[in-house]
Design an enzyme around this catalytic site. Structure first.
Site, PDB file in Angstrom:
ATOM      1  N   TYR A  22      -3.248   1.066 -10.906  1.00  0.00           N
ATOM      2  CA  TYR A  22      -1.915   1.552 -11.288  1.00  0.00           C
ATOM      3  C   TYR A  22      -0.734   0.706 -11.597  1.00  0.00           C
ATOM      4  O   TYR A  22      -0.950  -0.401 -10.978  1.00  0.00           O
ATOM      5  CB  TYR A  22      -1.928   2.743 -10.174  1.00  0.00           C
ATOM      6  CG  TYR A  22      -1.874   2.505  -8.938  1.00  0.00           C
ATOM      7  CD1 TYR A  22      -2.871   2.387  -8.187  1.00  0.00           C
ATOM      8  CD2 TYR A  22      -0.635   2.058  -8.411  1.00  0.00           C
ATOM      9  CE1 TYR A  22      -2.749   2.090  -6.665  1.00  0.00           C
ATOM     10  CE2 TYR A  22      -0.464   1.642  -7.132  1.00  0.00           C
ATOM     11  CZ  TYR A  22      -1.522   1.689  -6.113  1.00  0.00           C
ATOM     12  OH  TYR A  22      -1.575   1.292  -4.924  1.00  0.00           O
TER      13      TYR A  22
ATOM     14  N   ASP B  93     -13.668   6.644  -2.467  1.00  0.00           N
ATOM     15  CA  ASP B  93     -12.905   6.012  -3.600  1.00  0.00           C
ATOM     16  C   ASP B  93     -13.848   6.912  -5.015  1.00  0.00           C
ATOM     17  O   ASP B  93     -13.178   7.384  -5.658  1.00  0.00           O
ATOM     18  CB  ASP B  93     -13.456   4.731  -3.970  1.00  0.00           C
ATOM     19  CG  ASP B  93     -12.432   4.054  -3.123  1.00  0.00           C
ATOM     20  OD1 ASP B  93     -11.186   4.466  -2.675  1.00  0.00           O
ATOM     21  OD2 ASP B  93     -12.715   2.812  -2.704  1.00  0.00           O
TER      22      ASP B  93
ATOM     23  N   SER C 260       0.795  -1.294  -0.145  1.00  0.00           N
ATOM     24  CA  SER C 260       0.060   0.023   0.010  1.00  0.00           C
ATOM     25  C   SER C 260       0.850   1.260   0.050  1.00  0.00           C
ATOM     26  O   SER C 260       1.733   1.618   0.757  1.00  0.00           O
ATOM     27  CB  SER C 260      -0.931   0.027   1.059  1.00  0.00           C
ATOM     28  OG  SER C 260      -1.563   1.374   1.299  1.00  0.00           O
TER      29      SER C 260
ATOM     30  N   LYS D 183     -13.649  -4.051   2.532  1.00  0.00           N
ATOM     31  CA  LYS D 183     -14.435  -2.647   2.405  1.00  0.00           C
ATOM     32  C   LYS D 183     -16.057  -3.300   2.760  1.00  0.00           C
ATOM     33  O   LYS D 183     -16.620  -2.192   3.192  1.00  0.00           O
ATOM     34  CB  LYS D 183     -14.588  -2.207   0.949  1.00  0.00           C
ATOM     35  CG  LYS D 183     -13.197  -1.479   0.641  1.00  0.00           C
ATOM     36  CD  LYS D 183     -13.146  -0.640  -0.680  1.00  0.00           C
ATOM     37  CE  LYS D 183     -11.680  -0.500  -1.100  1.00  0.00           C
ATOM     38  NZ  LYS D 183     -11.620   0.223  -2.205  1.00  0.00           N
TER      39      LYS D 183
HETATM   40  P1  NDP Z   1     -14.316  -6.655  -7.279  1.00  0.00           P
HETATM   41  O1  NDP Z   1     -13.710  -7.802  -7.099  1.00  0.00           O
HETATM   42  O2  NDP Z   1     -15.534  -6.153  -6.342  1.00  0.00           O
HETATM   43  O3  NDP Z   1     -14.780  -6.683  -8.839  1.00  0.00           O
HETATM   44  C1  NDP Z   1     -13.879  -6.985  -9.971  1.00  0.00           C
HETATM   45  C2  NDP Z   1     -14.710  -6.724 -11.199  1.00  0.00           C
HETATM   46  O4  NDP Z   1     -13.679  -7.252 -12.051  1.00  0.00           O
HETATM   47  C3  NDP Z   1     -15.735  -7.454 -11.647  1.00  0.00           C
HETATM   48  O5  NDP Z   1     -16.747  -6.686 -12.326  1.00  0.00           O
HETATM   49  C4  NDP Z   1     -15.276  -8.590 -12.352  1.00  0.00           C
HETATM   50  O6  NDP Z   1     -16.229  -9.149 -13.084  1.00  0.00           O
HETATM   51  C5  NDP Z   1     -14.181  -8.137 -13.170  1.00  0.00           C
HETATM   52  N1  NDP Z   1     -13.199  -9.062 -13.463  1.00  0.00           N
HETATM   53  C6  NDP Z   1     -12.316  -9.696 -12.696  1.00  0.00           C
HETATM   54  N2  NDP Z   1     -11.412 -10.386 -13.746  1.00  0.00           N
HETATM   55  C7  NDP Z   1     -11.841 -10.156 -14.686  1.00  0.00           C
HETATM   56  C8  NDP Z   1     -11.226 -10.628 -16.103  1.00  0.00           C
HETATM   57  N3  NDP Z   1     -10.349 -11.411 -16.077  1.00  0.00           N
HETATM   58  N4  NDP Z   1     -11.877 -10.076 -17.246  1.00  0.00           N
HETATM   59  C9  NDP Z   1     -13.012  -9.334 -17.195  1.00  0.00           C
HETATM   60  N5  NDP Z   1     -13.357  -8.965 -16.045  1.00  0.00           N
HETATM   61  C10 NDP Z   1     -12.743  -9.417 -14.901  1.00  0.00           C
HETATM   62  O7  NDP Z   1     -13.023  -5.621  -7.158  1.00  0.00           O
HETATM   63  P2  NDP Z   1     -13.320  -3.883  -6.991  1.00  0.00           P
HETATM   64  O8  NDP Z   1     -14.335  -3.638  -7.835  1.00  0.00           O
HETATM   65  O9  NDP Z   1     -13.304  -3.537  -5.667  1.00  0.00           O
HETATM   66  O10 NDP Z   1     -11.968  -3.349  -7.583  1.00  0.00           O
HETATM   67  C11 NDP Z   1     -11.601  -3.437  -8.821  1.00  0.00           C
HETATM   68  C12 NDP Z   1     -10.143  -2.850  -9.171  1.00  0.00           C
HETATM   69  O11 NDP Z   1     -10.204  -1.342  -8.936  1.00  0.00           O
HETATM   70  C13 NDP Z   1      -9.226  -3.417  -8.219  1.00  0.00           C
HETATM   71  O12 NDP Z   1      -8.026  -3.740  -8.942  1.00  0.00           O
HETATM   72  C14 NDP Z   1      -8.527  -2.345  -7.227  1.00  0.00           C
HETATM   73  O13 NDP Z   1      -7.187  -2.358  -7.071  1.00  0.00           O
HETATM   74  C15 NDP Z   1      -9.063  -1.142  -8.042  1.00  0.00           C
HETATM   75  N6  NDP Z   1      -9.208   0.182  -7.529  1.00  0.00           N
HETATM   76  C16 NDP Z   1      -8.656   1.229  -7.152  1.00  0.00           C
HETATM   77  C17 NDP Z   1      -8.480   2.274  -6.429  1.00  0.00           C
HETATM   78  C18 NDP Z   1      -7.970   3.334  -6.386  1.00  0.00           C
HETATM   79  O14 NDP Z   1      -7.766   4.279  -5.724  1.00  0.00           O
HETATM   80  N7  NDP Z   1      -7.034   3.490  -7.585  1.00  0.00           N
HETATM   81  C19 NDP Z   1      -9.749   2.224  -5.532  1.00  0.00           C
HETATM   82  C20 NDP Z   1     -10.532   1.132  -5.411  1.00  0.00           C
HETATM   83  C21 NDP Z   1     -10.416   0.109  -6.359  1.00  0.00           C
HETATM   84  P3  NDP Z   1     -17.324 -10.466 -12.669  1.00  0.00           P
HETATM   85  O15 NDP Z   1     -18.328  -9.471 -12.031  1.00  0.00           O
HETATM   86  O16 NDP Z   1     -17.951 -10.989 -14.035  1.00  0.00           O
HETATM   87  O17 NDP Z   1     -16.720 -11.136 -11.711  1.00  0.00           O
END
Ligand code: NDP
Length: 269
Positions: A216, A101, A14, A65
């Site tokens: 990122y 966020d 982090s 979260k």
């Molecule tokens: P979740 O696990 O809740 O959701 C993941 C999402 O990604 C789902 O929609 C899932 O689809 C999709 N997914 C996962 N693998 C694949 C793949 N191989 N191909 C296509 N779709 C895929 O995670 P979060 O929403 O909490 O976080 C998502 C990303 O955002 C993380 O990588 C996190 O690090 C980043 N993030 C960055 C922040 C920042 O401050 N920059 C803040 C918050 C998050 P399905 O529903 O079909 O499983």
């Protein structure tokens, strides 16, 4: 000295301790901010132990979260809409839950990257927690349309239905979405963390479009390179990370730090 922490698992990667140390130096606050590894199944106990040690507030990252939302004794309006908590405030004796966020995302897009969301066609890839937190702040800026597309269509449809009263949001299956053009394409999937591309096509990028990855660093490189090869501008989510931290800093300390300097410092590193 006031104590703060970020809880996650894993959490050693982090950047939040670094960011809050930069903000503290810049604003002249004496505080400590550490990364704390909470065991899976032991998040609530870890937070309560931190409060007992005098902790004043905490950020929460994956995978806690939803547990943070459940632990909070009071929720902000944006935490309720996001259905997730990434910022906890213990200062009044309770556990106040907030979500910074989505605010961080739109601040990076609008203030740092100069993107006008008003009237824009926006594609949001993914329907997980990060997407859920982004939708209300994006709709508040008045896009022409916000299309949610996800590998699993049902989750996208659920989000579109939940937020339909807030603005022009719809869900598309991947086949439909693949043929539509957008001014802004936001990747909120975690595909990049698995070395995969999110479900996006070159046709998704209208002339002058911006591709934005919430992830990122290295994990964002595949999506951003694909977007550039399709003629789009491209940016990763480091600015969002710094902006959500600044929003948390504002909640705890009542002052908004200068994020530009922190983003520049982290990019240089
Ligand atoms: P979740 O696990 O809740 O959701 C993941 C999402 O990604 C789902 O929609 C899932 O689809 C999709 N997914 C996962 N693998 C694949 C793949 N191989 N191909 C296509 N779709 C895929 O995670 P979060 O929403 O909490 O976080 C998502 C990303 O955002 C993380 O990588 C996190 O690090 C980043 N993030 C960055 C922040 C920042 O401050 N920059 C803040 C918050 C998050 P399905 O529903 O079909 O499983």
């Amino acid at each position: 000295m006031d104590r703060f922490a970020v809880f996650g698992n894993p959490v050693s990667h982090s950047l939040s301790p670094r960011i809050h140390a930069l903000f503290a130096a810049q604003t002249g606050r004496a505080l400590s901010y550490e990364a704390r590894l909470a065991p899976i199944g032991g998040f609530a106990d870890a937070v309560k132990a931190f409060i007992a040690e005098g902790g004043r507030g905490a950020n929460v990252t994956l995978p806690f979260k939803a547990e943070a939302r459940a632990l909070a004794t009071r929720l902000s309006a944006r935490a309720l809409l996001a259905d997730a908590v990434n910022c906890l405030d213990f200062r009044d004796g309770g556990i106040a839950g907030d979500n910074t966020d989505g605010a961080g995302l739109v601040r990076d897009l609008a203030s740092n990257l100069g993107r006008d969301i008003a009237g824009a066609r926006v594609l949001l890839l993914g329907a997980g927690g990060a997407a859920r937190g982004a939708i209300a702040p994006l709709l508040a800026l008045g896009p022409r349309e916000l299309v949610v597309a996800n590998r699993g269509y049902a989750r996208a449809a659920e989000l579109a239905a939940k937020f339909s009263s807030l603005g022009p949001i719809s869900a598309r299956d991947l086949g439909q979405a693949s043929r539509l053009a957008f001014d802004l394409v936001i990747n909120s999937t975690s595909a990049g963390l698995q070395g995969a591309l999110p479900p996006v096509t070159a046709a998704n990028f209208a002339p002058g479009a911006l591709a934005y990855d919430m992830v990122y660093g290295k994990a964002s490189e595949g999506f951003l390179a694909f977007a550039r090869s399709a003629g789009a501008k491209a940016c990763d989510g480091l600015g969002m990370l710094v902006e959500q931290a600044a929003e948390s800093f504002l909640v705890w300390h009542g002052v908004r730090p200068d994020t530009r300097a922190a983003i520049d410092t982290l990019r240089a590193a």
